[in-house]
Design an enzyme around this catalytic site. Structure first.
Site, mmCIF file in Angstrom:
data_model
loop_
_atom_site.group_PDB
_atom_site.id
_atom_site.type_symbol
_atom_site.label_atom_id
_atom_site.label_comp_id
_atom_site.label_asym_id
_atom_site.label_seq_id
_atom_site.Cartn_x
_atom_site.Cartn_y
_atom_site.Cartn_z
ATOM 1 N N VAL A 156 -138.035 -39.356 -5.638
ATOM 2 C CA VAL A 156 -139.170 -39.382 -6.547
ATOM 3 C C VAL A 156 -138.846 -40.397 -7.625
ATOM 4 O O VAL A 156 -137.690 -40.524 -8.053
ATOM 5 C CB VAL A 156 -139.407 -37.993 -7.179
ATOM 6 C CG1 VAL A 156 -140.350 -38.075 -8.362
ATOM 7 C CG2 VAL A 156 -139.956 -37.034 -6.151
ATOM 8 N N CYS A 157 -139.851 -41.136 -8.034
ATOM 9 C CA CYS A 157 -139.733 -42.043 -9.162
ATOM 10 C C CYS A 157 -138.606 -43.058 -8.902
ATOM 11 O O CYS A 157 -138.481 -43.578 -7.801
ATOM 12 C CB CYS A 157 -139.521 -41.219 -10.430
ATOM 13 S SG CYS A 157 -139.867 -42.057 -11.974
ATOM 14 N N THR A 158 -137.778 -43.304 -9.890
ATOM 15 C CA THR A 158 -136.737 -44.320 -9.746
ATOM 16 C C THR A 158 -135.544 -43.844 -8.921
ATOM 17 O O THR A 158 -134.590 -44.591 -8.743
ATOM 18 C CB THR A 158 -136.262 -44.807 -11.128
ATOM 19 O OG1 THR A 158 -135.819 -43.682 -11.884
ATOM 20 C CG2 THR A 158 -137.380 -45.538 -11.856
#
Length: 193
Positions: A102-104
């Site tokens: 998820v995300c970075t």
């Protein structure tokens, strides 16, 4: 199914806990009997971006023993992607059936070489940072390419969890989890196989 939740200092807690909540409901709602998980890190304790501390019992495990390895995002990903110690540890997940972020957290999957030749997504603020690690950055909420699933920004952690429930068990089971969570915003993903 055994899941490794990979944690580190300066993790974004919602990146982790949103996905964790959905995955652990597989067991609590009796959708899957054989679900197990470990909170994994290189240290016994990690601190999120805001100072919340988590104590971990699973320090530096060989990640190849899991069926799913999940990597959340957070500011810590920026420095960890150039940490040989962390990247080498993450690379022990090379043979794992499903790697997710998820995300970075996608930056860490990329640094480990798992996004090579694949399409992926991340938080919109990090598209440029992700580009060198993958074939193409897709500006989508969730992208599945082979054995890797990446999700966008922080709240997409819930959608990633629901997507995997749907992928493994079908839409009706994902809807059960969604209803119990009172989460009406689930967005499906872009597939590449």
């Amino acid at each position: 199914m055994k899941i490794a939740f990979v944690l580190f200092n300066q993790v974004t807690m919602l990146d982790f806990i949103g996905f964790y909540d959905v995955m652990t409901r597989l067991k609590s709602l009796k959708l899957m009997d054989d679900v197990e998980w470990d909170l994994c890190a290189l240290t016994e304790e990690v601190t999120d971006e805001l100072g919340v501390r988590l104590h971990l019992d699973c320090v530096r495990p060989d990640l190849s023993g899991y069926d799913v390895v999940f990597v959340p995002g957070g500011w810590g990903t920026r420095s960890l992607r150039s940490s040989q110690e962390f990247v080498s540890w993450l690379q022990t997940a090379a043979s794992v059936k499903l790697k997710a972020s998820v995300c970075t957290g996608a930056l860490l999957l990329g640094a480990a070489g798992f996004l090579e030749g694949k399409r992926a997504t991340t938080n919109p603020s990090a598209y440029e940072l992700l580009a060198p690690y993958c074939a193409e950055v897709w500006e989508e909420r969730i992208v599945k390419d082979g054995d890797v699933v990446t999700a966008g920004g922080v709240a997409s952690s819930l959608d990633l969890g629901l997507f995997l429930v749907e992928y493994w068990l079908g839409p009706s089971e994902a809807e059960k989890v969604q209803r119990v969570m009172d989460y009406p915003y689930y967005v499906t993903c872009k597939y590449i196989q």
